[in-house]
Write a protein that holds these residues in place. Sequence first.
Motif, PDB file in Angstrom:
ATOM      1  N   ILE A 193      -1.731  20.580  -8.866  1.00 32.68           N
ATOM      2  CA  ILE A 193      -1.788  19.137  -8.624  1.00 32.68           C
ATOM      3  C   ILE A 193      -0.538  18.702  -7.888  1.00 32.68           C
ATOM      4  N   GLU A 194      -0.747  17.852  -6.882  1.00 31.62           N
ATOM      5  CA  GLU A 194       0.395  17.253  -6.195  1.00 31.62           C
ATOM      6  C   GLU A 194       0.239  15.739  -6.264  1.00 31.62           C
ATOM      7  N   VAL A 195       1.314  15.060  -6.632  1.00 26.80           N
ATOM      8  CA  VAL A 195       1.286  13.594  -6.604  1.00 26.80           C
ATOM      9  C   VAL A 195       1.682  13.153  -5.205  1.00 26.80           C
ATOM     10  N   LEU A 196       0.732  12.553  -4.489  1.00 31.42           N
ATOM     11  CA  LEU A 196       1.040  12.098  -3.124  1.00 31.42           C
ATOM     12  C   LEU A 196       1.798  10.787  -3.152  1.00 31.42           C
ATOM     13  N   LEU A 215       3.093  15.401 -14.885  1.00 29.46           N
ATOM     14  CA  LEU A 215       2.075  14.610 -15.591  1.00 29.46           C
ATOM     15  C   LEU A 215       2.532  13.180 -15.842  1.00 29.46           C
ATOM     16  N   GLN A 216       3.813  13.048 -16.107  1.00 28.32           N
ATOM     17  CA  GLN A 216       4.336  11.703 -16.415  1.00 28.32           C
ATOM     18  C   GLN A 216       4.371  10.788 -15.190  1.00 28.32           C
ATOM     19  N   ARG A 217       4.194  11.380 -14.013  1.00 34.35           N
ATOM     20  CA  ARG A 217       4.184  10.544 -12.807  1.00 34.35           C
ATOM     21  C   ARG A 217       2.763  10.087 -12.445  1.00 34.35           C
ATOM     22  N   ILE A 218       1.794  10.553 -13.234  1.00 31.97           N
ATOM     23  CA  ILE A 218       0.395  10.213 -12.928  1.00 31.97           C
ATOM     24  C   ILE A 218      -0.058   9.015 -13.751  1.00 31.97           C
ATOM     25  N   HIS A 219      -0.335   7.909 -13.053  1.00 29.37           N
ATOM     26  CA  HIS A 219      -0.843   6.703 -13.704  1.00 29.37           C
ATOM     27  C   HIS A 219      -1.987   6.141 -12.880  1.00 29.37           C
ATOM     28  N   THR A 220      -2.653   5.168 -13.427  1.00 26.21           N
ATOM     29  CA  THR A 220      -3.711   4.480 -12.681  1.00 26.21           C
ATOM     30  C   THR A 220      -3.170   4.003 -11.330  1.00 26.21           C
ATOM     31  N   THR A 226       0.828  -1.216   0.000  1.00 27.27           N
ATOM     32  CA  THR A 226       0.000   0.000   0.000  1.00 27.27           C
ATOM     33  C   THR A 226       0.858   1.260   0.000  1.00 27.27           C
ATOM     34  N   ARG A 227       2.113   1.148   0.445  1.00 31.13           N
ATOM     35  CA  ARG A 227       3.039   2.301   0.415  1.00 31.13           C
ATOM     36  C   ARG A 227       3.737   2.407  -0.935  1.00 31.13           C
ATOM     37  N   LYS A 228       3.537   1.400  -1.758  1.00 30.19           N
ATOM     38  CA  LYS A 228       4.198   1.358  -3.054  1.00 30.19           C
ATOM     39  C   LYS A 228       3.268   1.901  -4.129  1.00 30.19           C
ATOM     40  N   PHE A 229       1.982   1.705  -3.926  1.00 25.40           N
ATOM     41  CA  PHE A 229       0.986   2.065  -4.942  1.00 25.40           C
ATOM     42  C   PHE A 229       0.017   3.099  -4.383  1.00 25.40           C
ATOM     43  N   GLY A 230       0.210   4.345  -4.782  1.00 25.77           N
ATOM     44  CA  GLY A 230      -0.743   5.384  -4.386  1.00 25.77           C
ATOM     45  C   GLY A 230      -0.783   5.630  -2.895  1.00 25.77           C
ATOM     46  N   THR A 231       0.372   5.633  -2.257  1.00 28.71           N
ATOM     47  CA  THR A 231       0.403   5.898  -0.811  1.00 28.71           C
ATOM     48  C   THR A 231      -0.059   7.327  -0.520  1.00 28.71           C
ATOM     49  N   VAL A 232      -0.670   7.533   0.626  1.00 23.66           N
ATOM     50  CA  VAL A 232      -1.076   8.885   1.035  1.00 23.66           C
ATOM     51  C   VAL A 232      -0.837   9.040   2.530  1.00 23.66           C
ATOM     52  N   PRO A 233      -0.675  10.282   3.004  1.00 20.38           N
ATOM     53  CA  PRO A 233      -0.618  10.500   4.451  1.00 20.38           C
ATOM     54  C   PRO A 233      -1.911   9.975   5.059  1.00 20.38           C
TER      55      PRO A 233
END
Lengths: 482, 482
Positions: free
Chosen positions: B96-99, B64-69, A439-446
């Motif tokens: 936009i911020e990538v978390l 933008l290049q860091r944004i994926h599914t 979960t910290r590898k894929f789309g992790t959030v605070p």
Amino acid sequence: MKRTKIKDILLSNTLKAEKTLIKGWVRTKRESKNVVFIALNDGSCLQNIQIVLDMDKFQQLELLQRIHTGASLSVRGLISESLGSGQKYEIIADQIEVLGEANPEEYPLQPKRHSLEFLREHAHLRFRTNLFGAITRLRHAMIFAIHTFFNEKGFVNIHSPIITGSDAEGAGEMFRVTTLPAQNPPVTEDGKVDYSKDFFGKETNLTVSGQLEAELAALALSEVYTFGPTFRAENSNTTRHLAEFWMIEPEMAFYDIHDNMDLAEEMLKYLVNYALQHCKDDLLFLEQRLINEEKQKKAEEKSAMNLIEKLQFVVESEFVRVTYTEAIDILKNSNPNKKGKFAFPIEKWGADLQSEHERYLVEKHFKKPVILTDYPKEIKAFYMKQNEDNKTVRAMDVLFPQIGEIIGGSQREENYDKLLNRINELNIPQKDLWWFLETRKFGTVPHSGFGLGFERLMLFVSGMTNIRDVIPFPRTPKNAEF
Amino acid sequence: MKRTKIKDILLSNTLKAEKTLIKGWVRTKRESKNVVFIALNDGSCLQNIQIVLDMDKFQQLELLQRIHTGASLSVRGLISESLGSGQKYEIIADQIEVLGEANPEEYPLQPKRHSLEFLREHAHLRFRTNLFGAITRLRHAMIFAIHTFFNEKGFVNIHSPIITGSDAEGAGEMFRVTTLPAQNPPVTEDGKVDYSKDFFGKETNLTVSGQLEAELAALALSEVYTFGPTFRAENSNTTRHLAEFWMIEPEMAFYDIHDNMDLAEEMLKYLVNYALQHCKDDLLFLEQRLINEEKQKKAEEKSAMNLIEKLQFVVESEFVRVTYTEAIDILKNSNPNKKGKFAFPIEKWGADLQSEHERYLVEKHFKKPVILTDYPKEIKAFYMKQNEDNKTVRAMDVLFPQIGEIIGGSQREENYDKLLNRINELNIPQKDLWWFLETRKFGTVPHSGFGLGFERLMLFVSGMTNIRDVIPFPRTPKNAEF
């Protein structure tokens, strides 16, 4: 004719002088020459209703002799305004049926004072006492309030698993769950128990926390909570420990530690206020019990406030928020520390806080509920967010009068590398936590969360002092009766 | 700036063209020459919100290049009416911020169809799919509806114990709970495992039902219910069985079997109606899933009704109430029985009913939910009230389309002697049930109750067909992952 609940009769504001049917259990019977009074309770509320038998009209003497404390009755009669004090209405009976007798030579709950210990040994019957009726209704109210609070906020309730292959806290003594024969279990070639032949194909235990699974859900649904049983196989025979207890564990994506504290404070105030609004009669009874219990005590051992006063105080107080470091300073310089009154003296930063320290901060120093933050990482769990000082973590514990720690929580470490480092430092097997790490590898959030021990809350709200008295069937070392 | 939930934006009826902050996970990203569209989901509802990036203004190409599914974003922007179809509002992003990123080479949930089996193996991530988001929100709604239903009626929620020394059903394969070493446990003089040295001082298991303890509470508080996990160590690898599942068990003093049936019918209709009222979007999604799934099937294997139609049908139907004896006559003379189509042919009175028989009665014969009563005592549990015919007991099973038995219940035997006889006939050790027997000795009353398997309800309401897909972390033989 349908049964009317005693609560509905006693709560009604306008007298309907109607025929009614009530059913319940006899608490007491008083006989005078021409009239018999029976106090009947059906558990719908604390109060009994008084049944009046006019012996001139009601001549079934044989039936009367079968009515004792504990017997169950079905009564038809007329609702009337009561002339006696203490009740608004009573029932003038014209028909009584004994549903079940209770032999006074055998029935354990006679109308006298029983010790809490005696009642614990009769947990199958203690629901029938005023005290456990009150506690059980209060417990229900708190359960419902918890679900209502979170539902209104859009939280999603998650049933985290009870049987688990992992140890969430990285410590904790756990109960093993197995279907292998206790005697001569299958063994592997090197002579060890072959868990691959167990029901789940590996060693499994009862959960100590639903947090890790709740995090998985929060990292998709944003705001979730668990409410389920958790287990510790600690051999602690104290008034504060149970082997089986219920926990509420909210877990929220996009919350930092401040949002987390705000939620914990709001929730506790909501729950305590709910009890005040919905359980007034039961709370008044519990307050009086506590006053009676404390009559024997010395002045300095008595509670500073009565129960309801104390609950109102929590609702109205702003919780004090201080860091662990500040708290250590306060404790180090406190009178009890200087005078050697603490069983565990506070010597330096890094000490784990005991209940005596927590209660000093709350009851003596701040005189308010306290939230302590930023504990040394060594005394907290691996998943807590590491501060930049490399010494402390974003933990937050809520401390309450009488109880000490009622909530423990933290912002979670959302950084994959930092989390992995900490897991390795503590020698926690990575293979048990691959899914948590992902979960910290894929789309992790605070994100943040906390755990509320439900029976700790119940102790606080009820004013009871032994945790075995706020859960219907306590599980403790050497005790799994009923 | 505080985060706004996507649900609150999409549900609002009046457009507020305000700056807003949203956070969530990327479902898809579409790029055209001057505009990028991102579908963002935060789990607060089924729907994504569309983020629009005007590439003339927004020139952070690297970002933008860091944004994926699967990546998580924090987005500030202006809420605007959407010109595209399918959504009312969209967000014109200005920051936009990538978390957290999600490497498309590694993230398992790419925007394509995944099998249910694949998702089960990724139960830590499947909450992030439309399907499991919908199921989890629906599950929450049903949990809350259950508590609300009972709370409004004045029922008291009881936490029955999870670890137990007794086997409520007098049968059932159970999980042992222990802290004894698996290898070389302590033994008594005669060489048997010495459970007196185990944590609880005796052999303990995971509960198979909270009913017996709920009865204790009902015989004091009148109307109670449990809602907790229960366990069966059955080695059944089917789409209908779990080793760990949740049960709702109401238990009511002064209810006969008819009151019991009325409550069961009222409850089921309340719950299904609650889902229709509160989960429309999720149900529409689940309905479409079922239609898609059934496209491959032959006409006779397809559901007769669509999901929502089926739910409405249950809410509007009066449940048919027939005795087991009548049901056996119907089944004996049915076409499938005569033509040998049943896997278990019905030959005579006394036969245990299988799912195929239950579904025939519901789906083909009555075309309505059915409540069967008065089963042969031999195929039912020891605690059920014995009828005067000495052959049948006051059992009641509620049968539903697709599911078969969704509720099992009965009036309970409240007569001490009859209950004791039955316990002895079945060789159930009295010493394990002394507390249960005592309730029939002291103020016994007629009472009834039933059990609703929560995941069975979830199967019915969601239209899912495998029980492992309606609980977050299924426990089945050889599987206790996560």
